[in-house]
Design a protein around this motif. Structure first.
Motif, PDB file in Angstrom:
ATOM      1  N   VAL A  37       1.180  -1.074  -0.092  1.00 26.31           N
ATOM      2  CA  VAL A  37       0.069   0.060   0.332  1.00 26.31           C
ATOM      3  C   VAL A  37       0.809   1.558  -0.387  1.00 26.31           C
ATOM      4  O   VAL A  37       0.500   2.026  -0.944  1.00 26.31           O
ATOM      5  N   GLU A  38       2.195   1.187   1.153  1.00 25.33           N
ATOM      6  CA  GLU A  38       3.079   1.799   1.032  1.00 25.33           C
ATOM      7  C   GLU A  38       3.589   2.340  -0.357  1.00 25.33           C
ATOM      8  O   GLU A  38       3.278   3.605  -0.886  1.00 25.33           O
ATOM      9  N   GLU A  39       3.508   1.263  -1.648  1.00 22.94           N
ATOM     10  CA  GLU A  39       4.513   1.064  -2.250  1.00 22.94           C
ATOM     11  C   GLU A  39       3.256   2.344  -3.968  1.00 22.94           C
ATOM     12  O   GLU A  39       3.108   2.659  -4.262  1.00 22.94           O
ATOM     13  N   LEU A  40       2.018   1.848  -3.505  1.00 22.40           N
ATOM     14  CA  LEU A  40       0.944   1.923  -4.147  1.00 22.40           C
ATOM     15  C   LEU A  40       0.630   3.442  -4.026  1.00 22.40           C
ATOM     16  O   LEU A  40       0.688   4.435  -5.278  1.00 22.40           O
ATOM     17  N   LEU A  41       0.559   4.046  -3.165  1.00 19.30           N
ATOM     18  CA  LEU A  41       0.135   5.407  -2.982  1.00 19.30           C
ATOM     19  C   LEU A  41       2.160   6.731  -3.350  1.00 19.30           C
ATOM     20  O   LEU A  41       1.671   7.336  -3.381  1.00 19.30           O
ATOM     21  N   ARG A  42       2.924   5.626  -3.611  1.00 15.99           N
ATOM     22  CA  ARG A  42       4.071   6.835  -3.181  1.00 15.99           C
ATOM     23  C   ARG A  42       4.140   6.912  -5.108  1.00 15.99           C
ATOM     24  O   ARG A  42       4.707   7.785  -5.517  1.00 15.99           O
ATOM     25  N   ASN A  43       3.997   5.527  -5.215  1.00 19.69           N
ATOM     26  CA  ASN A  43       4.109   4.960  -6.883  1.00 19.69           C
ATOM     27  C   ASN A  43       3.716   5.021  -8.195  1.00 19.69           C
ATOM     28  O   ASN A  43       4.038   5.070  -9.406  1.00 19.69           O
ATOM     29  N   TYR A  44       2.201   4.648  -7.519  1.00 22.28           N
ATOM     30  CA  TYR A  44       1.361   4.286  -8.260  1.00 22.28           C
ATOM     31  C   TYR A  44      -0.254   5.145  -8.814  1.00 22.28           C
ATOM     32  O   TYR A  44      -0.826   4.327  -9.537  1.00 22.28           O
ATOM     33  N   LEU A  45      -0.058   6.273  -7.653  1.00 21.63           N
ATOM     34  CA  LEU A  45      -1.077   6.839  -8.332  1.00 21.63           C
ATOM     35  C   LEU A  45      -1.264   7.922  -9.904  1.00 21.63           C
ATOM     36  O   LEU A  45       0.164   8.086  -9.887  1.00 21.63           O
ATOM     37  N   PRO A  46      -2.336   8.184 -10.559  1.00 23.09           N
ATOM     38  CA  PRO A  46      -2.561   8.783 -11.116  1.00 23.09           C
ATOM     39  C   PRO A  46      -1.449  10.268 -11.291  1.00 23.09           C
ATOM     40  O   PRO A  46      -1.756  10.930  -9.928  1.00 23.09           O
ATOM     41  N   ALA A  47      -0.987  10.474 -12.245  1.00 20.44           N
ATOM     42  CA  ALA A  47       0.168  11.750 -11.803  1.00 20.44           C
ATOM     43  C   ALA A  47      -0.608  12.650 -13.483  1.00 20.44           C
ATOM     44  O   ALA A  47      -0.049  12.110 -14.746  1.00 20.44           O
ATOM     45  N   TYR A  48       0.430  13.630 -13.664  1.00 20.78           N
ATOM     46  CA  TYR A  48      -0.494  14.474 -14.614  1.00 20.78           C
ATOM     47  C   TYR A  48       0.837  16.242 -14.645  1.00 20.78           C
ATOM     48  O   TYR A  48       0.893  16.662 -14.038  1.00 20.78           O
ATOM     49  N   ASP A  49       0.759  15.628 -16.324  1.00 24.25           N
ATOM     50  CA  ASP A  49       1.866  16.891 -16.711  1.00 24.25           C
ATOM     51  C   ASP A  49       0.990  18.093 -17.710  1.00 24.25           C
ATOM     52  O   ASP A  49       0.609  17.421 -18.674  1.00 24.25           O
ATOM     53  N   ASP A  75       8.346   9.934 -19.066  1.00 22.86           N
ATOM     54  CA  ASP A  75       9.216  10.679 -18.642  1.00 22.86           C
ATOM     55  C   ASP A  75       9.217  11.770 -19.245  1.00 22.86           C
ATOM     56  O   ASP A  75       8.713  12.989 -18.941  1.00 22.86           O
ATOM     57  N   SER A  76       8.592  12.033 -20.703  1.00 17.57           N
ATOM     58  CA  SER A  76       9.032  12.771 -21.663  1.00 17.57           C
ATOM     59  C   SER A  76       7.816  13.350 -23.254  1.00 17.57           C
ATOM     60  O   SER A  76       8.241  11.603 -23.301  1.00 17.57           O
ATOM     61  N   TRP A  77       6.721  13.508 -23.161  1.00 18.85           N
ATOM     62  CA  TRP A  77       5.926  13.451 -24.219  1.00 18.85           C
ATOM     63  C   TRP A  77       6.677  13.593 -25.042  1.00 18.85           C
ATOM     64  O   TRP A  77       6.518  13.365 -26.251  1.00 18.85           O
ATOM     65  N   GLU A  78       7.590  14.887 -25.421  1.00 20.03           N
ATOM     66  CA  GLU A  78       8.302  15.450 -26.427  1.00 20.03           C
ATOM     67  C   GLU A  78       9.149  14.866 -27.007  1.00 20.03           C
ATOM     68  O   GLU A  78       9.621  13.995 -28.218  1.00 20.03           O
ATOM     69  N   GLY A 114       1.750   6.063 -28.045  1.00 18.32           N
ATOM     70  CA  GLY A 114       2.683   6.675 -29.147  1.00 18.32           C
ATOM     71  C   GLY A 114       3.849   6.401 -28.850  1.00 18.32           C
ATOM     72  O   GLY A 114       4.953   7.808 -29.428  1.00 18.32           O
ATOM     73  N   LEU A 115       4.364   6.479 -27.712  1.00 25.09           N
ATOM     74  CA  LEU A 115       5.989   6.310 -27.270  1.00 25.09           C
ATOM     75  C   LEU A 115       6.827   5.835 -27.834  1.00 25.09           C
ATOM     76  O   LEU A 115       6.483   4.800 -29.085  1.00 25.09           O
ATOM     77  N   ASN A 116       8.004   6.514 -27.926  1.00 26.75           N
ATOM     78  CA  ASN A 116       9.530   5.295 -29.473  1.00 26.75           C
ATOM     79  C   ASN A 116       9.604   4.865 -27.882  1.00 26.75           C
ATOM     80  O   ASN A 116      10.665   3.524 -28.677  1.00 26.75           O
ATOM     81  N   ARG A 117      10.524   4.366 -26.845  1.00 28.82           N
ATOM     82  CA  ARG A 117      11.060   4.001 -26.374  1.00 28.82           C
ATOM     83  C   ARG A 117      10.915   4.033 -25.093  1.00 28.82           C
ATOM     84  O   ARG A 117      10.326   4.502 -24.099  1.00 28.82           O
TER      85      ARG A 117
END
Length: 182
Positions: A37-49, A75-78, A114-117
């Motif tokens: 659960v700690e890992e879930l809350l630290r890394n698996y929640l939705p994030a937006y840029d 990591d990078s949309w560009e 549409g990612l490349n890597r």
């Protein structure tokens, strides 16, 4: 937006704000529930840029059994790059769940986003993660990142770096094997 990705006997269910309470409840009752659960809350929640989702966390099911979590981060949309990771409940380890979940994540990365890597890695001391990554078709070893992280003992530790490219995925994987559930 999709709800899940399914292939083989593994289904990855997307974690969203609207199902987080259900996911939290689902993760209870195992000896390692607290750390998961700690890992879930630290890394698996939705994030937006800039309004675009960058963190796609999933809980994984092997048939009807909760297995753990899988993650794809843009990591990078560009530059169209991403990274992946996984955490598996202790009692589910050794069943090949992480490498068998990668086709789902690769489909998301390359076909839907549409990612490349897509890259992944592990600390040099984490031999089980290294074996899991090396079992994943398409990941190529790219090098060693010296002292790139701090381990549980608080010491700097080297990490192995692996990656797969879209062109490799196109030749190695059958994208029709992944079902998108809405």
């Amino acid at each position: 937006m999709f709800k899940a990705l399914q292939a083989d006997s593994i289904t990855l269910y997307l974690i969203n704000d609207d199902n987080l309470a259900e996911v939290y409840a689902l993760f209870q009752g195992h000896p390692d529930s607290r750390s998961m659960v700690e890992e879930l809350l630290r890394n698996y929640l939705p994030a937006y840029d800039k309004g675009q989702r960058t963190n796609y966390g999933f809980y994984s099911m092997l048939g009807t059994e909760l297995a753990g979590m899988a993650l794809l981060t843009v990591d990078s949309w560009e530059e169209r790059t991403g990274s992946t990771g996984a955490d598996i409940f202790e009692h589910m380890r050794g069943r090949g769940i992480t490498p068998r979940s990668k086709p789902h994540l690769f489909y998301l990365a390359f076909e839907l986003l549409g990612l490349n890597r897509v890259a992944t890695g592990c600390r040099v001391s984490n031999l089980s993660s290294k074996r899991s990554i090396e079992k994943t078709v398409g990941f190529q070893f790219e090098g060693l990142m010296r002292e790139s992280g701090v381990n549980d003992q608080g010491e700097f530790e080297d990490e192995y770096l692996y990656a797969i490219l879209r062109r490799d995925w196109l030749t190695l994987y059958d994208k029709s094997q992944v079902r998108v559930l809405t």
